[in-house]
Design a protein around this motif. Structure first.
Motif, PDB file in Angstrom:
ATOM      1  N   GLY A 200       0.783  -1.224   0.000  1.00 52.13           N
ATOM      2  CA  GLY A 200       0.000   0.000   0.000  1.00 52.13           C
ATOM      3  C   GLY A 200       0.816   1.275   0.000  1.00 52.13           C
ATOM      4  N   THR A 201       2.108   1.173  -0.281  1.00 48.02           N
ATOM      5  CA  THR A 201       2.965   2.362  -0.245  1.00 48.02           C
ATOM      6  C   THR A 201       3.288   2.921  -1.631  1.00 48.02           C
ATOM      7  OG1 THR A 201       4.943   0.952  -0.205  1.00 48.02           O
ATOM      8  CG2 THR A 201       4.040   1.668   1.927  1.00 48.02           C
ATOM      9  N   LEU A 202       2.881   2.233  -2.695  1.00 48.46           N
ATOM     10  CA  LEU A 202       3.192   2.721  -4.040  1.00 48.46           C
ATOM     11  C   LEU A 202       2.351   3.944  -4.402  1.00 48.46           C
ATOM     12  CD1 LEU A 202       4.751   2.439  -6.671  1.00 48.46           C
ATOM     13  CD2 LEU A 202       2.956   0.887  -7.494  1.00 48.46           C
ATOM     14  N   GLU A 203       1.074   3.926  -4.064  1.00 44.70           N
ATOM     15  CA  GLU A 203       0.199   5.040  -4.448  1.00 44.70           C
ATOM     16  C   GLU A 203       0.670   6.378  -3.888  1.00 44.70           C
ATOM     17  OE1 GLU A 203      -4.487   6.424  -4.613  1.00 44.70           O
ATOM     18  OE2 GLU A 203      -3.960   4.422  -3.889  1.00 44.70           O
ATOM     19  N   PRO A 204       0.962   6.498  -2.585  1.00 45.10           N
ATOM     20  CA  PRO A 204       1.448   7.800  -2.109  1.00 45.10           C
ATOM     21  C   PRO A 204       2.761   8.215  -2.759  1.00 45.10           C
ATOM     22  CG  PRO A 204       1.576   6.126  -0.370  1.00 45.10           C
ATOM     23  CD  PRO A 204       0.765   5.554  -1.474  1.00 45.10           C
ATOM     24  N   LEU A 205       3.614   7.237  -3.096  1.00 46.63           N
ATOM     25  CA  LEU A 205       4.862   7.559  -3.777  1.00 46.63           C
ATOM     26  C   LEU A 205       4.577   8.139  -5.160  1.00 46.63           C
ATOM     27  CD1 LEU A 205       8.037   7.143  -3.370  1.00 46.63           C
ATOM     28  CD2 LEU A 205       7.740   5.225  -4.956  1.00 46.63           C
TER      29      LEU A 205
END
Length: 355
Positions: A200-205
């Motif tokens: 779930g950390t790709l989208e904010p990146l």
């Protein structure tokens, strides 16, 4: 009031894009988009092909223009030129303009195994037949899409009347050690993105601007380059899909780049000079100080046909983002060439290794 209308329009685009999968009938140009999405099934896989028809009655039997994007992009990458394509269709004498999603991208089915370009071309040809999109073709390929353009032309010469490559990948690309090393780097990045997406950390990146365009991310800032909020949102949703469909497909394609270009290069070596004979061909490309051999290889691409035109720009690789006008001018030059100097020798063979 204008701000409120803008917010409502963006909200409408977002809802359309989410609700339209797999239809995607309104997710390119927004509400009222005149395009039609086809989902032909061929050899067990569905392919998404987005088409726009010539609104005049005079060109209904003209060629179909097929557009294939670079890696790892798909049909939405072409949104910046679609309005100009619609406007110029009558002058270009084309009946339809169709934008493809290679397997695994956009709204096409995922292939269980990597599909090399030579196999993809055969499957695309069958998919076009299933969709009723048959006739003569003008082929347009940006970046990796140019490998498709060249391979399709060699495989179905009687059906191709002209080609346009836009900063296209050449057949020698996969033979260059630095490019082989780059594939390993791209592969590692995509594997990392898959892990991040799972956590779930790709989208904010991505939304913070740290996933770059050459990995397939279309940022919101491209709205100033002719992209609609609808097309940008749809593209972002595809990349961030929690099944990792897009990211895994990019991995597959990186794995077939070397062999696909090497096979094409082998074919050209067998055929000798001017392997595309006198096929009308326009090559639009950029120059790079970091890769001085790029211009040499682009010049080689133009020599594939005795009926070619090469035009250099300083745009950089992302013509679809930064200079869509150059693509439109390339299509104008190509269709003029087809009208005034069509092929006389090209298209007389029957298949991939014809002479």
């Amino acid at each position: 009031m204008k701000l409120l209308l803008s917010i409502l329009f963006i909200a409408l685009c977002l809802s359309i894009a989410k609700a339209s999968v797999p239809d995607v009938s309104n997710s390119y140009l927004g509400a009222g988009d005149p395009g039609v999405s086809h989902f032909p099934s061929y050899l067990g896989l569905k392919m998404h092909i987005r088409c726009y028809a010539n609104v005049t009655t005079a060109n209904q039997n003209g060629p179909i223009a097929l557009f294939d994007a670079g890696l790892p992009f798909f049909s939405t990458a072409w949104v910046s030129i679609i309005p100009s394509v619609l406007q110029n269709m009558p002058a270009w004498n084309i009946s339809k303009a169709c934008f493809m999603d290679r397997y695994g991208y956009g709204w096409s089915d995922v292939s269980p195994i990597p599909v090399i370009t030579q196999d993809y071309v055969m499957r695309l040809h069958g998919s076009l037949a299933v969709a009723g999109l048959t006739g003569k073709y003008i082929l347009v390929g940006w970046s990796w899409g140019s490998i498709f353009v060249q391979t399709f032309s060699l495989t179905y010469p009687k059906e191709v009347v002209g080609i346009l490559t836009v900063d296209g990948t050449d057949s020698k690309w996969g033979l260059i050690p630095s490019n082989q090393q780059a594939v390993l780097v791209y592969t590692d990045v995509m594997r990392g993105y898959i892990n991040m997406n799972n956590m779930g950390t790709l989208e904010p990146l991505a939304r913070s601007g740290l996933v770059y365009s050459y990995y397939g991310w279309l940022p919101n800032e491209l709205v100033s380059s002719g992209y609609t909020p609808c097309s940008l949102n749809a593209s972002q949703e595809v990349l961030l899909d929690t099944t990792n469909k897009f990211l895994k497909t990019a991995l597959q394609e990186y794995n077939i780049m070397v062999i696909s270009s090497a096979l094409l290069n082998f074919t050209y070596a067998i055929k000798g000079p001017n392997p595309l004979k006198d096929l009308p061909y326009v090559n639009v490309y950029s120059s790079y100080d970091t890769d001085p051999e790029w211009t040499t290889r682009q010049t080689f691409m133009a020599s594939l046909s005795s009926n070619s035109l090469a035009v250099q720009f300083t745009t950089g690789h992302f013509f679809v983002f930064h200079n869509p006008t150059a693509i439109v001018s390339g299509l104008t030059a190509l269709t003029n060439k087809i009208a005034t100097n069509p092929a006389q020798q090209w298209g007389q063979g029957n298949g991939f290794f014809y002479n």
